[in-house]
Every structure is written in C-alpha cells, then in structure tokens.
Scaffold this active site. Structure first.
Site, PDB file in Angstrom:
ATOM      1  N   SER A 199      38.030  58.147  49.330  1.00  0.00           N
ATOM      2  CA  SER A 199      37.779  57.446  48.084  1.00  0.00           C
ATOM      3  C   SER A 199      36.298  57.120  47.855  1.00  0.00           C
ATOM      4  CB  SER A 199      38.568  56.137  48.069  1.00  0.00           C
ATOM      5  OG  SER A 199      38.134  55.275  49.118  1.00  0.00           O
ATOM      6  N   SER A 239      38.494  57.857  54.213  1.00  0.00           N
ATOM      7  CA  SER A 239      37.702  57.750  52.985  1.00  0.00           C
ATOM      8  C   SER A 239      36.203  57.608  53.185  1.00  0.00           C
ATOM      9  CB  SER A 239      38.207  56.572  52.138  1.00  0.00           C
ATOM     10  OG  SER A 239      39.445  56.888  51.552  1.00  0.00           O
ATOM     11  N   LYS A 248      29.512  50.421  47.542  1.00  0.00           N
ATOM     12  CA  LYS A 248      30.807  50.850  47.013  1.00  0.00           C
ATOM     13  C   LYS A 248      31.440  49.710  46.217  1.00  0.00           C
ATOM     14  CE  LYS A 248      35.208  52.951  48.433  1.00  0.00           C
ATOM     15  NZ  LYS A 248      36.019  53.492  49.553  1.00  0.00           N
TER      16      LYS A 248
END
Length: 494
Positions: free
Chosen positions: A160, A184, A79
C-alpha cells in the site's frame, strides 16, 4: 541545486554537518522536485513550510556551533496513514476527507524530534488495503518507472506504500515512511528499485497510526539504500507506553553495526518459496542472490517452512477480521464524512456514510472480516487461521535453529501495469505470497534491489531475520547491495 536531490539520507546529513551545503538548499531542491511531479500523484498534501522550518532550525543550530540532531537537514515524505498534528490525514479514504488530527503519531514525532522535516503526506492504498496503489480515493499513484521496450503504459508502484516508493524512486524525497501489514513496504520497494525494511512487530509504536490489522501493522523506512534505512529506523523505533504492543527495549545502533561481511553466517533458502509458475528471471535473480551470499562468506542451507502454502489464506482471514473491527469506528458521528439522507435515522446514516466513504476493496475486506467473525463461522475460519499462524511462526523458529537469515524473492514479478490485475482480487493478493509469512510471524524483513528484468524494471530480493535481529537483516541486505551494484533509476518523463 537540483543535484542535491540525488543525495540520500546519510549524504545529506553529513553534508549539512560539514557545511558543504545548507539544509535550506536541500529542502528547496526537493520542494521544487515535488512541485514538478504532479503527474505521479505521489503526494496528497504538500507541506513545504514544515520542511523549510526544520531546515532553518538545522542551519541556525549549525551556525551557533550546536550539535546537530540525528536527521538535521533531512526532508522526508510521510505516508498518509500517520496522523500529523494540524495537517490533513485521510488514509487515502473519502470517509476521512478533511480530517485534521489534533495530535501527532509517535513515529512521526520521533522523526521531527530527530530533526527531520516533512515535505508532505504521501498517497497510498485506502486504509493500506491494496498491492498496487489503485484503491486510493484520490487517484492512482503512478510509478516513475517505464518499460524499456517503449511501452508507456503507467505501472503500479506497489502497495500500500505506493506514494512512498514512487516518491523515493523519483527523487522527490530522500526517504519516506511506510507501513507493512503483509508486505506493504517490501513489495513497493521491489517494484521501484529502492530499499525498505519492516522491523520486528513492536519495534515502532502504532500509536497515532491509522489501524488496518492491529496484530500485523508495523511502520518502517523506505529509502535508496540499506544505510539510509538503518539511520531512519533508529529514529522511528522506540518504546511507547501508549501502545500495548510496543517493545520495551533500547533501540540498537544499527547504522554503526552495519557490515557486509557474512563470514560464519548461515543463509537459509526455503524450498517452499519455489512456487509454480514463478518467472525464470525471478528464479535467476534468487540464484544470483545465493551466489552473492556465498561471496560474502555465508554458508547456504536449504530449509523447510512446511505451512507456507497456508499463509495467504490465513492472512486474508486474520487481516480482514481485524480490519472489520478497526473500521467500525468510522460511523459519521464523531469525525470525517457524514452522509445523512433526508428523514434518515441513525442506522440509515451509518449505512449511507460507510457506503459513500469506503472504497470497493475496503468494503470487500470488511465483508470478509465480518463474515469470518460472525457466529457459526468464527471457529471454522478465524480460530483456524490463528492456529495456522502459530504453525507458521513455529516453522520459522525451527528454521532459525539451522540458519541466521532467510533469502527469498520479494515479489513473484516485476511491476505490472495499472488495471492489469484490478478485476481479479485473488491475482492481486498473490503479490504478497513471499512477504505475508514473515508478517504473520512478526519477523523483521527487508527488500533490496537486485537487478532488472527483460523490460528494464527492478526486481527485489528479500531477507527475513530472527525476532529483534534487524542488524542481521540489514547486514545481509548490505552484502547484497554491495554485490548487486544496483544504480538504475527511472528516466524523468513527468
């Protein structure tokens, strides 16, 4: 070699060790898949050279008869919230466009030390603020899933960590890192039919991870099954003296402790999670999950978390307040974007840079956070929200006197179409209604796929555990996984 991309972390690790295939073959297969999936926009940066270097090291070590590292031969996605030495890290924001960190986050370093290779940096909601991956400055991530009724409207992969969820579901990587501030990891996992766990706050170091809300942010793994999450979490976790909130505890052997037998365990069902307007399919899946828990040997008990209804309002005061403080460092002076209008002074540069660099959702949360921290409103909002947070944590403490884990839905719906909720921030925030309470209390929680809705889209079940009881959460997740038999996957259209 494309069939190698159907393998998960454990299968790749074991296959490389056994010599069934080479680590380089695995890396090459996933690199090809990544290169063919531009339409998903899951990767912001591709780093095939990193994945190949790690694979070559694994193959060399095996040929020399050396003991292989825990993740030798396993390529993963990272990420873009984790700083990676020499590789662009932006948190999906224009304000950090082109920023190349001269250091490595502790979580990513732990993974490289364990032998993992990096396929690239994954797209996400800007500064991890969002529930649909529509706030990225570099374009929306598209879910690999589509509705079975023939509707081809692009779907949200959750947020997210939407790039992570999309990449794992689409077989672009066997696993990925995510971060979870209010859901998330768990919500995107539920939307894309994969598994993800947020460990106890402090299990994974936050050092080198770009901050959103420091008292809530926690890294965790996203993978195709519970075992793979356990393997990855073992590598990610550990004490770090550079993070004042890091827990000075040994990392348990979660994979070795996996068991789907819940005999003697009590599973709590919080009555407050039966929210108004919850789709019948979510209710039915929840009941199915309860039946699976019983089949695994668990006793079901109804418990109460009376302050649940205040969790979202408290979260959307505390998280933006911390974000407004954390994001004050992006001023156009030291790194990242600098917007300097002709004849502008220092204050003008700050204003222009932040106006240009931050997206609408980030600005919205900075404004909310600055407001609730301002003189005259601090006690009315922020102090009250922290009191509510303490009450929510106490609710969980009292619930765990009667049960070992809690079972709830992960999200109030299946994946929605991109743009469907963008005009209404409140509707978007409600996606986190089941995940935020455990985040406020710092508890371990995970999402496991349980089934499909009427449109053929994945639905997830959430397990919440006591502080530091990741093993209990993983075991309950394994019990669901074994009984759900979830094998659905998106058809390749990209």
């Amino acid at each position: 070699m494309s069939d190698l991309t159907d393998l998960g972390v454990a299968a790749i690790r074991d296959g490389v060790r056994a010599g069934s295939f080479s680590a380089c073959d695995v890396a090459d297969a996933f690199i090809v898949n990544v290169s063919k999936a531009k339409a998903l926009n899951a990767f912001l940066v591709e780093t095939p050279e990193h994945a190949i270097a790690a694979a070559t090291a694994a193959d060399t070590a095996r040929a020399a008869g050396e003991t292989l590292k825990a993740l030798a031969g396993v390529p993963i996605g990272m990420k873009d919230l984790f700083c990676t030495n020499g590789v662009v890290t932006t948190a999906a924001s224009r304000i950090l466009e082109g920023f190349v960190p001269p250091y490595e986050s502790r979580v990513s370093q732990n993974l490289w030390d364990a032998g993992a290779g990096m396929l690239g940096k994954l797209n996400m909601d800007q500064f991890a603020m969002g529930s649909s991956n529509e706030t990225s400055a570099f374009g929306n991530v598209i879910s690999p899933w589509r509705r079975a009724n023939g509707d081809t409207a692009p779907l949200a992969p959750g947020g997210s960590s939407g790039g992570s969820s999309s990449a794992v579901a689409a077989r672009l990587c066997p696993a990925a890192t995510g971060t979870d501030t209010g859901g998330s990891i768990r919500q995107p996992a539920a939307f894309t039919g994969i598994t993800g766990i947020k460990p106890t706050y402090g299990r994974c170091s936050r050092w080198g991870t770009i901050a959103f809300a420091s008292s809530l942010d926690q890294a965790g793994p996203m993978a195709r099954d519970v075992r793979d999450c356990a393997i990855l979490l073992e590598a990610m976790a550990g004490f770090d003296a550079r993070d004042a909130t890091s827990l000075k505890l040994d990392v348990p052997q979660w994979e070795a402790g996996l068991s789907g037998d819940l005999s003697g365990k009590r599973v709590g069902i919080p009555k407050e999670y039966r929210v108004d307007g919850m789709p019948a399919e979510i209710e039915a899946l929840w009941q199915q999950g309860i039946d699976w828990m019983k089949d695994a040997g668990a006793e079901i008990v109804e418990i109460s978390l009376p302050h649940t209804k205040y969790a979202l309002p408290a979260y959307y005061i505390i998280a933006p307040a911390e974000a407004s403080s954390n994001l004050a460092r992006y001023d156009g002076v030291r790194y990242g974007l600098r917007d300097l209008p002709e004849g502008a002074g220092l204050q003008d540069m700050y204003a222009a840079t932040r106006a240009e660099g931050f997206g609408d959702e980030v600005k919205r949360r900075i404004l909310i956070g600055t407001y609730v921290l301002s003189a005259g409103f601090y006690d009315a909002y922020y102090t009250q929200a922290q009191k509510v947070r303490a009450l929510i944590a106490r609710d969980f403490e009292q619930a765990f006197e009667r049960c070992d884990v809690l079972l709830t839905p992960t999200a109030p719906s299946a994946a929605f179409a991109l743009g469907e909720k963008q005009a209404d921030p409140i509707a978007m925030y409600l996606n986190d209604v089941f995940t935020v309470p455990s985040s406020l209390a710092g508890l371990p929680a995970m999402s496991v796929p349980g089934g499909l809705d009427k449109d053929g889209l994945p639905l997830g079940l959430q397990i919440i555990g006591r502080p530091l009881d990741e093993q209990g959460v993983l075991n309950a997740g394994l019990a669901i996984e074994q009984r759900a038999g979830f094998v659905a996957r998106p058809g390749v259209w990209w």
